[in-house]
Design a protein around this motif. Sequence first.
Motif, short mmCIF file in Angstrom:
data_model
loop_
_atom_site.label_atom_id
_atom_site.label_comp_id
_atom_site.label_asym_id
_atom_site.label_seq_id
_atom_site.Cartn_x
_atom_site.Cartn_y
_atom_site.Cartn_z
N ALA A 76 0.83 -1.20 0.00
CA ALA A 76 0.00 0.00 0.00
C ALA A 76 0.87 1.26 0.00
CB ALA A 76 -0.92 -0.01 1.21
N LEU A 77 1.92 1.27 0.82
CA LEU A 77 2.80 2.43 0.86
C LEU A 77 3.50 2.66 -0.48
CD1 LEU A 77 4.45 2.23 4.39
CD2 LEU A 77 2.75 3.88 3.58
N ALA A 78 3.87 1.58 -1.16
CA ALA A 78 4.52 1.72 -2.46
C ALA A 78 3.58 2.39 -3.46
CB ALA A 78 4.98 0.36 -2.99
N TRP A 79 2.30 2.02 -3.42
CA TRP A 79 1.32 2.66 -4.32
C TRP A 79 1.06 4.10 -3.92
CZ3 TRP A 79 0.77 1.13 -8.96
CH2 TRP A 79 0.94 -0.22 -9.27
N ILE A 80 1.16 4.40 -2.63
CA ILE A 80 1.02 5.79 -2.18
C ILE A 80 2.20 6.62 -2.70
CG2 ILE A 80 1.10 7.29 -0.14
CD1 ILE A 80 -0.63 5.08 1.25
N VAL A 81 3.40 6.04 -2.66
CA VAL A 81 4.58 6.73 -3.20
C VAL A 81 4.38 6.98 -4.70
CG1 VAL A 81 7.06 6.55 -3.67
CG2 VAL A 81 6.16 5.86 -1.43
N PHE A 82 3.82 6.00 -5.40
CA PHE A 82 3.54 6.17 -6.83
C PHE A 82 2.52 7.31 -7.05
CE2 PHE A 82 0.56 5.32 -10.30
CZ PHE A 82 1.41 5.54 -11.37
N ALA A 83 1.44 7.32 -6.26
CA ALA A 83 0.41 8.36 -6.41
C ALA A 83 1.01 9.74 -6.13
CB ALA A 83 -0.75 8.08 -5.47
N TYR A 84 1.86 9.83 -5.12
CA TYR A 84 2.53 11.10 -4.82
C TYR A 84 3.38 11.53 -6.02
CZ TYR A 84 5.70 14.46 -2.70
OH TYR A 84 6.43 15.58 -2.43
N GLY A 85 4.08 10.57 -6.62
CA GLY A 85 4.91 10.87 -7.80
C GLY A 85 4.07 11.35 -8.97
N ALA A 86 2.90 10.75 -9.16
CA ALA A 86 2.02 11.17 -10.24
C ALA A 86 1.53 12.61 -10.01
CB ALA A 86 0.83 10.21 -10.35
N CYS A 87 1.23 12.92 -8.76
CA CYS A 87 0.84 14.30 -8.42
C CYS A 87 1.99 15.26 -8.69
CB CYS A 87 0.41 14.40 -6.97
SG CYS A 87 -1.15 13.57 -6.62
N GLN A 88 3.20 14.84 -8.38
CA GLN A 88 4.38 15.69 -8.62
C GLN A 88 4.55 15.99 -10.11
OE1 GLN A 88 4.61 16.93 -5.51
NE2 GLN A 88 6.68 17.25 -6.17
N VAL A 89 4.33 15.00 -10.94
CA VAL A 89 4.44 15.22 -12.39
C VAL A 89 3.46 16.31 -12.81
CG1 VAL A 89 4.05 14.18 -14.66
CG2 VAL A 89 5.29 12.90 -12.90
N ILE A 90 2.23 16.21 -12.35
CA ILE A 90 1.21 17.20 -12.71
C ILE A 90 1.56 18.57 -12.18
CG2 ILE A 90 -1.21 17.85 -12.36
CD1 ILE A 90 -1.77 14.75 -12.28
N LEU A 91 1.95 18.64 -10.91
CA LEU A 91 2.28 19.93 -10.30
C LEU A 91 3.51 20.57 -10.95
CD1 LEU A 91 1.57 19.11 -6.57
CD2 LEU A 91 0.22 20.56 -8.10
N ASN A 92 4.51 19.76 -11.28
CA ASN A 92 5.69 20.31 -11.96
C ASN A 92 5.34 20.82 -13.34
OD1 ASN A 92 7.71 20.01 -9.94
ND2 ASN A 92 7.81 17.82 -10.38
N ALA A 93 4.44 20.14 -14.03
CA ALA A 93 4.02 20.60 -15.35
C ALA A 93 3.27 21.93 -15.28
CB ALA A 93 3.14 19.55 -16.01
N MET A 94 2.59 22.16 -14.17
CA MET A 94 1.80 23.39 -13.99
C MET A 94 2.60 24.53 -13.37
SD MET A 94 -1.73 21.60 -12.63
CE MET A 94 -1.97 22.93 -11.51
N SER A 95 3.84 24.28 -12.99
CA SER A 95 4.63 25.29 -12.29
C SER A 95 4.82 26.55 -13.14
CB SER A 95 6.00 24.73 -11.92
OG SER A 95 6.80 25.74 -11.34
N SER A 96 4.77 27.69 -12.47
CA SER A 96 5.04 28.95 -13.17
C SER A 96 6.54 29.16 -13.38
CB SER A 96 4.45 30.11 -12.37
OG SER A 96 5.03 30.16 -11.09
N SER A 97 7.36 28.36 -12.71
CA SER A 97 8.80 28.46 -12.84
C SER A 97 9.29 27.64 -14.03
CB SER A 97 9.49 27.97 -11.56
OG SER A 97 10.87 27.80 -11.77
N ARG A 98 9.85 28.32 -15.01
CA ARG A 98 10.38 27.63 -16.18
C ARG A 98 11.50 26.68 -15.78
NH1 ARG A 98 14.33 29.25 -20.40
NH2 ARG A 98 13.82 28.02 -22.23
N ARG A 99 12.35 27.11 -14.85
CA ARG A 99 13.46 26.25 -14.38
C ARG A 99 12.93 24.99 -13.71
NH1 ARG A 99 18.12 30.39 -12.19
NH2 ARG A 99 18.56 31.26 -14.24
#
Length: 125
Positions: free
Chosen positions: A80-103
């Motif tokens: 379960a924790l491994a899938w939670i780590v995966f879900a967190y990573g998926a959220c990070q991909v989305i949030l990084n794509a939406m970042s206002s910071s080009r860098r």
Amino acid sequence: MIVVPVIVALALLTLLATLQALLALGQPVGEYLWGGRHRCATPRLRQVARWAVLAYAVAALVLLSRADVLPGHDAPFIRALAWIVFAYGACQVILNAMSSSRRQRKLMMPVSTVLMLSVLLIAAS
């Protein structure tokens, strides 16, 4: 054991933890993290960065356990924790794509995507 995804995931988690530790220590890496709003972290953001280092360490332990390097490979809790780590990573991909910071987008999008895919392989094993 899935050797390549584990090595890749641990290397990327180490990179992310290092960036967060630098931010927590007041180094000017804020343009790559947390939306890139602050070149140097505010006191609150420094505290959050310290917690992020801890979270990355816990994620690494979960993945090592799931990959059968540490005990608990088949424990439901570790699965379960491994899938939670995966879900967190998926959220990070989305949030990084939406970042206002080009860098942040240029550095963290590929890092978070590769990390998420590595974690997927480990969690599904």
